[in-house]
Design an enzyme around this catalytic site. Structure first.
Site, PDB file in Angstrom:
ATOM      1  N   LYS A 268      48.773  32.589  23.610  1.00  0.00           N
ATOM      2  CA  LYS A 268      49.671  33.591  24.190  1.00  0.00           C
ATOM      3  C   LYS A 268      50.353  34.410  23.113  1.00  0.00           C
ATOM      4  O   LYS A 268      50.439  35.635  23.220  1.00  0.00           O
ATOM      5  CB  LYS A 268      50.698  32.939  25.113  1.00  0.00           C
TER       6      LYS A 268
ATOM      7  N   LYS B 196      32.957  33.391  34.624  1.00  0.00           N
ATOM      8  CA  LYS B 196      33.785  32.346  35.216  1.00  0.00           C
ATOM      9  C   LYS B 196      34.746  32.951  36.251  1.00  0.00           C
ATOM     10  O   LYS B 196      35.359  33.985  36.005  1.00  0.00           O
ATOM     11  CB  LYS B 196      34.596  31.673  34.091  1.00  0.00           C
TER      12      LYS B 196
ATOM     13  N   LYS C 104      41.214  34.831  38.388  1.00  0.00           N
ATOM     14  CA  LYS C 104      42.010  35.925  38.916  1.00  0.00           C
ATOM     15  C   LYS C 104      42.067  37.089  37.930  1.00  0.00           C
ATOM     16  O   LYS C 104      42.024  38.243  38.316  1.00  0.00           O
ATOM     17  CB  LYS C 104      43.423  35.409  39.195  1.00  0.00           C
TER      18      LYS C 104
END
Ligand code: TRP
Length: 320
Positions: A110, A189, A192
């Site tokens: 991140k 894959k 979302k």
């Protein structure tokens, strides 16, 4: 044997979630005492929108109950209904080296993407360790991406036990091997963030559009034989079908005069057959939110009894 897992409440669940995480954790209900919680404290590391947090928490509860979670067998609760995890989390942080957290992939990924890290994101694995250790869990089924966090949990537990005496059971991760392979409408894959999902509880019309129009296929003409091993429709059909159904579709593919449209129709109908009972159950539950709340509150009560016992031991061990 106690099996524990947590799921972050985020967005609408899709087939990747169902076959990768939900179904395996529901199957674990059969194997031992299962604890499953909705990790809403963890969700706060990235979502700052009260209504969204509340709505997603409720959605996860509805989805799991609709898909077969049995509250008589599984202790099902909201993480935030057991605030004791935070006190334990503090005690655990006193034996957690900074370096251990600095090495965590999820944090490093991140920050590498330029997401500004807050302290909660950095401390996330310590709270997760507390979730696991407070219930003296033996087995923690997680996806590959969470394996390192369970290893961190083991390190913390061993260090704490060495320093203060045997308080915690050392947990083992159990990695779902089929987790990574569920492909989305475009063959990547299912996720979302790629916009290639097939949602579990979209309206029948939306599901139809997604399956008939969004799944990417090649341009082999209708008459020609087709290769089932390189087809997104076939890959999805495989998740649902029994051996006989699968063999039949395979023969159709290889025989020619069978188009992708036919295969999509077969996929849509097996999808509907599989999820129709869950959809019905979900509607029932959505009309009976008092029941859902009662399930979660009762789960929290049970979870809290275990949590309090562990926390008391840990407090005594450190001198509080
Ligand atoms: N971090 C996990 C995830 O994002 C969710 C989680 C929180 C969890 N606490 C846990 C999973 C404890 C297993 C055990 O998927």
């Amino acid at each position: 044997m106690r099996i524990l897992s947590g799921i972050q409440p985020s967005g609408k669940l899709h087939l990747g979630n169902y076959f990768g995480m939900m179904r395996p954790s529901l199957q674990l209900q059969e194997k031992g005492e299962a604890y499953l919680f909705i990790a809403n404290y963890h969700a706060l590391t990235s979502v700052h929108n009260a209504e969204k947090i509340r709505q997603s928490t409720l959605n996860v509860a509805l989805d799991f109950l609709a898909c077969g979670l049995d509250p008589e067998r599984t202790v099902f609760f909201r993480q935030s209904d057991v605030p004791e995890v935070h006190e334990l989390s503090w005690l655990l942080s006193t034996v957690t080296p900074m370096g251990l957290l600095e090495r965590c992939h999820s944090y490093k990924d991140k920050t590498a993407k330029g997401i500004a890290a807050n302290h909660a994101l950095f401390a996330y694995p310590v709270l997760m360790a507390s979730d696991i250790l407070i219930y003296q869990s033996n087995i923690v089924p997680v996806g590959r991406d969470q394996k390192q966090h369970v290893e961190v949990t083991r390190d913390i537990a061993i260090k704490f036990n060495n320093e203060f005496g045997e308080v915690f059971t050392i947990p083992e991760p159990s990695i779902q091997s089929d987790m990574a392979v569920i492909s989305g409408t475009d063959g990547q894959k299912m996720s979302k963030s790629y916009g290639n999902t097939i949602e579990l509880f979209a309206s029948p019309k939306e599901t139809k559009t997604t399956i008939m129009k969004k799944i990417v296929t090649d341009s082999t003409p209708l008459e020609d034989p087709k290769d089932p091993e390189n087809c997104n429709v076939f890959a999805l059909y495989k998740l649902f079908a029994n051996d006989e159904q699968l063999a039949e579709m395979e023969t159709n593919y290889r025989g020619g005069n069978y188009g992708y449209g036919h295969a999509k129709k077969a996929l849509l109908s097996i999808f509907n057959e599989t999820f129709a009972p869950f959809r019905e159950k979900r509607e029932e539950l959505a009309n009976n939110l008092d029941y859902v709340d009662e399930v979660l509150s009762k789960g929290a009560e049970k979870a809290r009894a275990t949590a309090t016992e562990t926390l008391d031991k840990a407090r005594t061990a450190v001198g509080l």
